[in-house]
Design a protein around this motif. Sequence first.
Motif, short mmCIF file in Angstrom:
data_model
loop_
_atom_site.label_atom_id
_atom_site.label_comp_id
_atom_site.label_asym_id
_atom_site.label_seq_id
_atom_site.Cartn_x
_atom_site.Cartn_y
_atom_site.Cartn_z
N PRO A 141 2.19 47.24 -21.47
CA PRO A 141 4.15 47.78 -21.49
C PRO A 141 4.63 48.06 -22.83
CG PRO A 141 4.07 45.95 -20.18
CD PRO A 141 3.01 45.95 -20.07
N ASN A 142 3.59 47.86 -23.63
CA ASN A 142 4.41 47.99 -25.38
C ASN A 142 3.28 49.00 -25.28
OD1 ASN A 142 2.04 45.90 -25.47
ND2 ASN A 142 2.73 44.95 -26.80
N GLY A 143 1.80 49.51 -25.00
CA GLY A 143 1.52 50.88 -25.38
C GLY A 143 -0.66 50.37 -26.58
N ARG A 144 -0.05 48.53 -26.08
CA ARG A 144 -1.34 47.99 -27.07
C ARG A 144 -2.70 48.26 -25.91
NH1 ARG A 144 -0.57 42.00 -28.79
NH2 ARG A 144 0.85 41.86 -27.05
N ASP A 145 -3.30 48.30 -26.04
CA ASP A 145 -4.66 48.35 -25.58
C ASP A 145 -4.81 46.48 -25.36
OD1 ASP A 145 -7.68 48.08 -25.15
OD2 ASP A 145 -7.42 49.81 -24.17
N LEU A 146 -5.30 46.45 -23.93
CA LEU A 146 -5.26 44.63 -23.48
C LEU A 146 -6.72 44.34 -24.33
CD1 LEU A 146 -4.73 42.67 -21.92
CD2 LEU A 146 -6.12 42.98 -20.08
N GLY A 147 -7.65 44.94 -23.77
CA GLY A 147 -9.27 44.86 -23.79
C GLY A 147 -9.29 44.42 -25.59
N GLU A 148 -8.06 46.23 -26.23
CA GLU A 148 -8.37 45.53 -28.15
C GLU A 148 -7.47 44.25 -28.82
OE1 GLU A 148 -9.66 47.21 -30.71
OE2 GLU A 148 -10.99 48.45 -28.35
N VAL A 149 -6.92 43.91 -27.59
CA VAL A 149 -5.44 42.34 -27.90
C VAL A 149 -6.65 41.25 -28.22
CG1 VAL A 149 -3.91 40.95 -27.24
CG2 VAL A 149 -3.71 43.56 -27.17
N LEU A 150 -7.30 41.25 -26.76
CA LEU A 150 -8.09 40.50 -26.58
C LEU A 150 -9.23 39.89 -27.32
CD1 LEU A 150 -8.35 40.12 -22.76
CD2 LEU A 150 -7.27 38.89 -24.31
N ILE A 151 -9.96 41.38 -28.21
CA ILE A 151 -10.48 40.90 -29.29
C ILE A 151 -10.16 40.88 -30.56
CG2 ILE A 151 -12.23 42.71 -30.25
CD1 ILE A 151 -13.29 44.29 -27.64
N GLY A 152 -9.01 41.88 -30.61
CA GLY A 152 -8.37 40.99 -31.87
C GLY A 152 -8.08 39.22 -32.28
N GLU A 153 -7.38 39.12 -30.96
CA GLU A 153 -7.15 37.46 -30.83
C GLU A 153 -8.63 36.65 -30.83
OE1 GLU A 153 -4.73 36.32 -27.99
OE2 GLU A 153 -2.88 37.72 -28.13
#
Length: 160
Positions: A141-153
């Motif tokens: 909902p905040n516009g962040r890509d779900l996959g990129e968030v998981l990779i970044g973390e």
Amino acid sequence: MRLIRQTILVSVAAMCVATYLTQQQADSAPGKSVQILRGGDAWSGSSSRVRRTVEQKASEQHPASAGAVLIDNVTRVRDGDTIVVGLIPIRIANLDCAEKGTAAGDAATVRVRDLVAGAQLTCTLEGRRSYDREVGLCALPNGRDLGEVLIGEGVCGRWR
């Protein structure tokens, strides 16, 4: 017995919605929007209505899903890289998570559940399928890509 009946009804409803969605997309002209109003929410037992919108891009080659945008609530998290949005299973593109049942895979599943709990995602489908799943990119909902968030973390890796 009641649970078996409910399971059958949910399965039949999912097949009807998928068939209707495919037919509506095939019948509509490129650039038009197709909306399905799904009465009743089989996942929570409420009678609320959820609107799912699938928009086709003018450059779309395959009307079944390529370039379609799916906007709906997450109804299930299968594992770290597969979620169900509305009634559509989606394999998150470019994401490689450990398998469910391993420590890393279970951690990825828990993190995805935390990120998408009660959220309405916007998923852009690529027109490819992986087993029973559409392949696509999903935005939180905040516009962040779900996959990129998981990779970044560091929870999952990038599919090579």
